[in-house]
Scaffold this active site. Structure first.
Site, PDB file in Angstrom:
ATOM      1  N   GLY A  97      38.674  33.371  45.513  1.00 40.70           N
ATOM      2  CA  GLY A  97      39.857  33.970  44.881  1.00 40.70           C
ATOM      3  C   GLY A  97      40.907  32.915  44.594  1.00 40.70           C
ATOM      4  N   ASN A  98      42.109  33.351  44.332  1.00 37.29           N
ATOM      5  CA  ASN A  98      43.214  32.402  44.153  1.00 37.29           C
ATOM      6  C   ASN A  98      44.491  33.023  44.711  1.00 37.29           C
ATOM      7  OD1 ASN A  98      44.699  33.860  41.986  1.00 37.29           O
ATOM      8  ND2 ASN A  98      42.756  33.545  40.903  1.00 37.29           N
ATOM      9  N   ARG A  99      45.566  32.262  44.652  1.00 37.15           N
ATOM     10  CA  ARG A  99      46.780  32.691  45.356  1.00 37.15           C
ATOM     11  C   ARG A  99      47.716  33.571  44.526  1.00 37.15           C
ATOM     12  NH1 ARG A  99      46.253  29.165  49.624  1.00 37.15           N
ATOM     13  NH2 ARG A  99      45.485  27.143  48.986  1.00 37.15           N
ATOM     14  N   ALA A 139      45.458  35.989  36.879  1.00 36.77           N
ATOM     15  CA  ALA A 139      44.842  34.688  37.165  1.00 36.77           C
ATOM     16  C   ALA A 139      43.371  34.965  37.428  1.00 36.77           C
ATOM     17  CB  ALA A 139      45.509  34.059  38.374  1.00 36.77           C
TER      18      ALA A 139
END
Ligand code: C5P
Length: 411
Positions: free
Chosen positions: A219-221, A287
């Site tokens: 995943g990402n932040r 994102a």
């Protein structure tokens, strides 16, 4: 505890409504109407005709709207205090006369000024709506119909009465519309005045989670805050907003009509593909992970079972798909988070993905990008022009962006 309107309900947040009540038995419903207007967020001031006070007490209304009721030209005879009818007309965003008797409608047509409500109506600068209530024969009488037509021709919003049993025992048209219907009508009227009214906007927001095994993901932040702030601002300004959200810990902003929660890029892509054809605007703020593990285990990997390498496969480029399917009347905006100044790369994306604008934020700027409550953005347009904004809260950035797009991209 006050009842809150549901997100999809037409709200009246911040609206000022002068509720005029006249002498009809339907005045008992005005108490429910006042409560409904307030429940939806309106501030309400009540003006009652002397006739109305015979059907329902000013105390009831004053309690419901949390403000004294105006029913006379003089508030305190001994002290010589008078009710400023001009001020009431200026204060309101709308004067709503409900119920409106045949007598008051006639007075409105002829400019009568026999009581405080008529004086308020005569000096009002804001729009006026009326919800007629009277017996069947009075309603169908040529005089009443001619009066209603005259008022409608002058721009007064006439909320049609309903058909059913009347106080006289007759059955027919003349019952005041139900309080909820009147509140819906008034709210829809306000909504139609908003700058984004009638525009359907889909917004992608948040990260995507690409499963590795049963419990882990790539995943990402991204927090989703920027996309949710945009959804809030668009919805407040009247747009019909559909929010497609990756896994985020955020509640749906008020007035956002629809929210579709997804986990992965493939799910987000499917959701957007099903929606895009019916939309006027697309805002890709998510994102999205550009890749996912080629294989996903349905079980949890335990020690000793962990693969030494994970093969990755590309995810669909959701925004590119939207750009390819874009019709001439559709508008499309993307976001680009870059680690360097990013201008060239953002311009490349704008062209490749067939966008009308791209919003650039760079991790080089303190307080911009993932996780923060603030952002600093630069918007690049097809013709090479750009507009830069200072570091602001994400909500303020959303306000700036929505207004900028409205004034620069809308033909
Ligand atoms: O990842 P990239 O920098 O190319 O993202 C630019 C824009 O494309 C963003 O608006 C993002 O929401 C969108 N995007 C997308 N699908 C992807 C990757 C990015 O819609 N798979």
């Amino acid at each position: 505890m006050p009842l809150a309107p549901s997100p999809s309900e037409l709200t009246l947040t911040g609206r000022r409504i002068v509720l005029g009540i006249t002498g009809s038995i339907a005045a008992y419903k005005s108490a429910l109407l006042a409560r409904e207007l307030r429940r939806r967020g309106a501030e309400v001031r009540v003006v009652m005709t002397p006739g109305a006070t015979e059907f329902i007490t000013p105390l009831t209304l004053a309690t419901l709207v949390d403000h004294p009721v105006h029913s006379d030209f003089t508030e305190d005879q001994d002290a010589g205090v008078w009710t400023n009818h001009v001020e009431l007309g200026i204060w309101g965003d709308l004067i709503l006369v409900a119920p409106a008797t045949a007598n008051t409608l006639a007075a409105m047509v002829h400019g009568g000024c026999d009581n405080l409500l008529q004086a308020v109506l005569l000096s009002a600068r804001c729009p006026v709506a009326v919800a007629p209530a009277m017996d069947l024969d009075m309603y169908t009488h040529d005089a009443t119909q001619a009066n209603l037509k005259t008022l409608a021709d002058r721009g007064v919003d006439v909320i049609d009465p309903g058909t059913g049993p009347l106080a006289s025992g007759l059955v027919g048209k003349g019952r005041m519309a139900e309080p909820e219907e009147i509140a819906d009508h008034v709210a829809a009227r306000f909504a139609a005045e908003l700058p984004w009214s009638g525009k359907r906007v889909v917004i992608t927001a948040g990260p995507t989670h690409e499963p590795l095994d049963a419990v882990r993901f790539l995943g990402n932040r991204s927090s989703g805050k920027m996309g949710f702030a945009l959804a809030e601002v668009f919805a407040k300004q009247g747009a019909d907003v559909t929010l497609v959200a990756g896994p985020v810990a955020l509640s749906t902003p008020d007035r956002v009509r629809r929210r579709i929660d997804v986990e992965t890029a493939v799910e987000m892509d499917e959701a957007v593909k099903g929606l895009w054809g019916d939309m006027d605007w697309g805002i890709a703020c998510a994102a999205v992970s550009d890749f996912r593990p080629a294989q996903t285990s349905n079980d949890k990997w335990h020690r000793g079972e962990v693969p030494s390498a994970v093969e990755l496969t590309e995810n669909p480029d959701i925004l590119k798909g939207m750009g390819e399917a874009k019709q001439p009347q559709q508008k499309l905006v993307g976001f680009a988070l870059e680690t360097d100044s990013g201008e060239q790369s953002a311009m490349g994306k704008l062209e490749r993905k067939n966008l009308d604008a791209i919003v650039l934020n760079t991790l080089m700027d303190d307080g911009a990008g993932f996780g923060h409550d603030t952002n600093k953005v630069r918007v690049l347009f097809q013709d090479g022009k750009s507009v830069s904004f200072e570091l602001k809260s994400k909500y303020e950035v959303a306000c700036d962006l929505v207004e900028l797009w409205r004034t620069t991209i809308t033909p």
